[in-house]
Design an enzyme around this catalytic site. Structure first.
Site, PDB file in Angstrom:
ATOM      1  N   CYS A  80      72.900  27.818 -10.631  1.00 26.92           N
ATOM      2  CA  CYS A  80      73.383  29.178 -10.365  1.00 26.92           C
ATOM      3  C   CYS A  80      72.430  29.898  -9.400  1.00 26.92           C
ATOM      4  O   CYS A  80      72.317  29.490  -8.246  1.00 26.92           O
ATOM      5  CB  CYS A  80      73.588  29.925 -11.683  1.00 26.92           C
ATOM      6  SG  CYS A  80      74.677  31.335 -11.505  1.00 26.92           S
ATOM      7  N   HIS A 172      76.834  25.830 -14.546  1.00 23.39           N
ATOM      8  CA  HIS A 172      75.771  25.652 -15.545  1.00 23.39           C
ATOM      9  C   HIS A 172      75.965  24.334 -16.296  1.00 23.39           C
ATOM     10  O   HIS A 172      76.732  24.293 -17.261  1.00 23.39           O
ATOM     11  CB  HIS A 172      75.794  26.823 -16.527  1.00 23.39           C
ATOM     12  CG  HIS A 172      75.368  28.108 -15.898  1.00 23.39           C
ATOM     13  ND1 HIS A 172      74.050  28.470 -15.788  1.00 23.39           N
ATOM     14  CD2 HIS A 172      76.084  29.101 -15.307  1.00 23.39           C
ATOM     15  CE1 HIS A 172      73.966  29.641 -15.167  1.00 23.39           C
ATOM     16  NE2 HIS A 172      75.182  30.046 -14.862  1.00 23.39           N
ATOM     17  N   GLU A 174      73.953  23.106 -18.271  1.00 26.11           N
ATOM     18  CA  GLU A 174      73.256  23.201 -19.560  1.00 26.11           C
ATOM     19  C   GLU A 174      74.141  23.746 -20.677  1.00 26.11           C
ATOM     20  O   GLU A 174      73.792  23.620 -21.845  1.00 26.11           O
ATOM     21  CB  GLU A 174      71.986  24.063 -19.416  1.00 26.11           C
ATOM     22  CG  GLU A 174      72.207  25.556 -19.150  1.00 26.11           C
ATOM     23  CD  GLU A 174      72.412  25.915 -17.676  1.00 26.11           C
ATOM     24  OE1 GLU A 174      72.926  25.067 -16.915  1.00 26.11           O
ATOM     25  OE2 GLU A 174      72.095  27.057 -17.292  1.00 26.11           O
TER      26      GLU A 174
END
Ligand code: XMP
Length: 605
Positions: A80, A172, A174
């Site tokens: 990001c 993202h 994650e």
């Protein structure tokens, strides 16, 4: 360094800590570093990950950091904001625009190390205002998101320079909602950085037990035990560390609990054998009195958090529990959402992170053994500690309870600008839906920043996926809107009138009844464990043609509460809920929340 280690630079994004968690879950140790740490602090790592941020790369915000990291001969990847910073540093261009929230389909250019083992199209999770619109000469585009109904194409969603060993992902990886995000992180950490996995979660309980003993010393712990998963696991862990005599539990009925909840919680503690030093206090009058006429969501949260501490201190005094620490089942999302790291924005103040508690923490007076974990890890730890499946798989319920699900207002309209209305209607009608903007606001999160914006009610009979596409398009394209709800009532209302409403027992009882119907419906249809959490919210607006307030049901899937996706419920259950809830006196409408997180948070306040 003992283990191969990855540095995660925390620019204040909501998921910085989660990146480190995900790297560790893959067996490689990870540490958080600050952007302005001296360059020597970054030496010795096998790779660096730059997190997201509430700042805008396009405006040069947060551009003062230790840029010598780019001279280090280790792989670097950014997610990001980090992706945008890397693009900029090597001659690319970042512009303010192209915002996306929630799911997007990443089209992958074949043959990339970062995407080894993955399909040509991968579902990924977005949350950004800025976008990379060009890259420098040494970089290539390795993924983009494709245009679909109402959603624009986005170039440069993934970029790479294998020669420089620099990479960037606009989305993202994650978060759990990026389905193969863990594989992308593993490809970076294991393959590109060449780390050997040597770290494990196995020893967490033992390490925590040792840490608790050291922190508590010869004192005792008085734990606030709501009956939720987190405080229950914390209670068992503290019991193991300190023994039953040095642990007392306090369950407070704050008047904001679900129907019959306190009775069930006390029974559960008895079943778990945690009732040795279990205390109960009905403090509902005190909470309701403190909330009074307050209507502002953040001030309500503060009042509830402060009242918890007041009741706790009074009870400790009354029971003569001396020389104690306050115990809490705080988990990591409570910290990050409260804006408690250096650069993060306050999305909402969690009840266990109000200023008075922050002060007690600073003085060493609080013990929180789960503060670095997320819900999935808490449940895993609970299983290792032998806690029953039923206790561990109760839906998460926020400390402020129905306090953040019973919206309040002064009755004055708080509407979106007139000029925006036709835009919303036109976009909704391109999906075959009617739209009505509600004259109130709810809390959300956009690109790591708090959003307090309007919901749109959509009406029409269209397939589920199309409804979700409509919600994505409306929240992405029209500023000032962070939520869409789908009308379950038989007709589309032409208007909605705001009502003056505060925290009263009468309103709480009505919400409790509606919430009970929703929970019972999920149980009846065998869906309780398939849905991760399902807040029922009462909104003080009266739908035209009816009398009373609007009920919104929000079933979601999640794992760590940092992202969430709306869940489709069977038509039969929806009809049952519509009929039973609309029949409650004081209800004028019912809708299903169809917003992902981001841009909506799970709770409405
Ligand atoms: P949001 O609404 O921020 O919620 O998406 C994320 C998760 O946290 C829970 N939540 C809280 N839990 N104290 C808590 O113990 C709080 O003040 C609080 N606020 C939100 C929420 O229910 C969801 O699971």
């Amino acid at each position: 360094m003992k283990h191969d280690t990855i540095a995660v630079i925390d620019f204040g994004g909501q998921y910085a800590h989660l990146i480190a968690t995900k790297v560790r879950r893959g067996g490689v140790f990870a540490e958080i570093r600050q952007p302005e740490d001296p360059i020597d602090a970054f030496r010795g790592y096998k790779g660096i990950i730059i997190s997201g941020s509430p700042s805008l790369a396009s405006q040069g915000e947060d551009s003062e950091y230790t840029k010598e990291i780019y001279d280090l001969d280790v792989p670097i990847i950014g997610f990001c904001f980090g992706h945008q910073e890397i693009a900029k540093h090597y001659g690319g261009v970042v512009e303010h625009g192209g915002r996306q929230w929630g799911r997007a389909d990443l089209q992958i250019i074949p043959g990339q190390r970062l995407f080894k083992g993955l399909g040509p199209v991968e579902p990924v999770w977005m949350s950004h205002y800025d976008s990379v619109v060009d890259v420098g000469p040494e970089f290539m585009e390795i993924g983009f998101t494709k245009a679909s109904d109402g959603l624009p194409e986005h170039r440069f969603a993934a970029i790479a320079s294998d020669s420089l060993r620099r990479y960037g992902l606009q989305f993202h990886p994650e978060v759990d909602s990026t389905v193969h995000g863990d594989d992308m992180i593993a490809n970076f950490v294991l393959d590109i950085c060449g780390c050997t996995p040597s770290w494990s979660m196995e020893g967490f309980a033992e390490r925590q037990i040792a840490a608790i003993r050291e922190h508590v010393g010869d004192r005792s712990v008085f734990l606030l035990a709501s009956g939720g998963v987190d405080s229950t696991v914390a209670a068992v862990l503290l019991g193991e560390a300190l023994g039953p005599d040095r642990l007392s539990l306090l369950h407070i009925d704050n008047g904001l609990m679900r129907k019959n909840e306190s009775a069930q919680v006390l029974e559960m503690f008895r079943d778990l054998g945690l009732d040795g030093n279990l205390h109960f206090v009905d403090a509902s009058d005190m909470f309701l009195e403190a909330l009074g006429q307050e209507t502002d969501p953040e001030r309500k949260r503060r009042i509830i958090g402060d009242t918890f501490v007041r009741v706790f201190q009074e009870e400790a005094g009354r029971l003569g529990i001396e020389n104690h620490l306050l115990g809490q089942g705080t988990i990591y999302p409570d910290t990050i959402e409260t804006g408690s790291t250096k650069r993060s924005d306050t999305i909402k103040t969690h009840h266990n992170r109000v200023p008075i508690i922050e002060q007690m923490i600073a003085e060493g007076g609080v013990v929180e053994p789960l503060a670095d974990l997320y819900k999935v890890e808490v449940r895993e730890l609970g299983e290792r500690l032998g806690i029953s499946h039923e206790a561990l798989w109760r839906h998460p319920f926020p400390g402020p309870g129905l306090g953040v699900r019973l919206l309040c207002g002064d009755g004055r309209p708080d509407a979106i600008p007139d000029a925006v209305v036709p835009q919303v209607e036109e976009l909704a009608s391109s999906f075959g839906l009617h739209a009505l903007a509600l004259p109130i606001r709810s809390v959300g999160v956009k690109a790591d920043l708090r959003a307090y914006e309007h919901p749109i009610m959509l009406s029409g009979d269209v397939p589920w996926d199309r409804l979700l596409d409509a919600a994505s398009a409306i929240t992405a394209e029209i500023p000032g809107i962070n939520r869409c709800i789908w009308n379950l009532a038989p007709t589309h209302p032409d208007g909605a009138r705001p009502l003056a409403a505060t925290m009263t027992r009468v309103r709480l009882d009505l919400l409790r009844e509606a919430d009970h119907m929703v929970m019972a419906g999920l149980e009846r249809h065998g869906l309780y464990e398939k849905v991760w959490q399902c807040p029922t919210v009462m909104v003080p607006v009266e739908m035209e043609g009816g009398e009373g307030e609007l009920i919104v049901v929000r079933p979601i899937h999640s794992q760590r509460a940092m992202t969430a996706a709306p869940v489709e419920l069977p038509t039969e259950l929806l009809s049952e809920l519509r009929d039973s809830i609309m029949a409650l006196p004081g209800v004028s409408g019912i809708a299903l929340d169809i917003t992902s997180k981001p841009p909506g948070t799970i709770e409405w306040e």
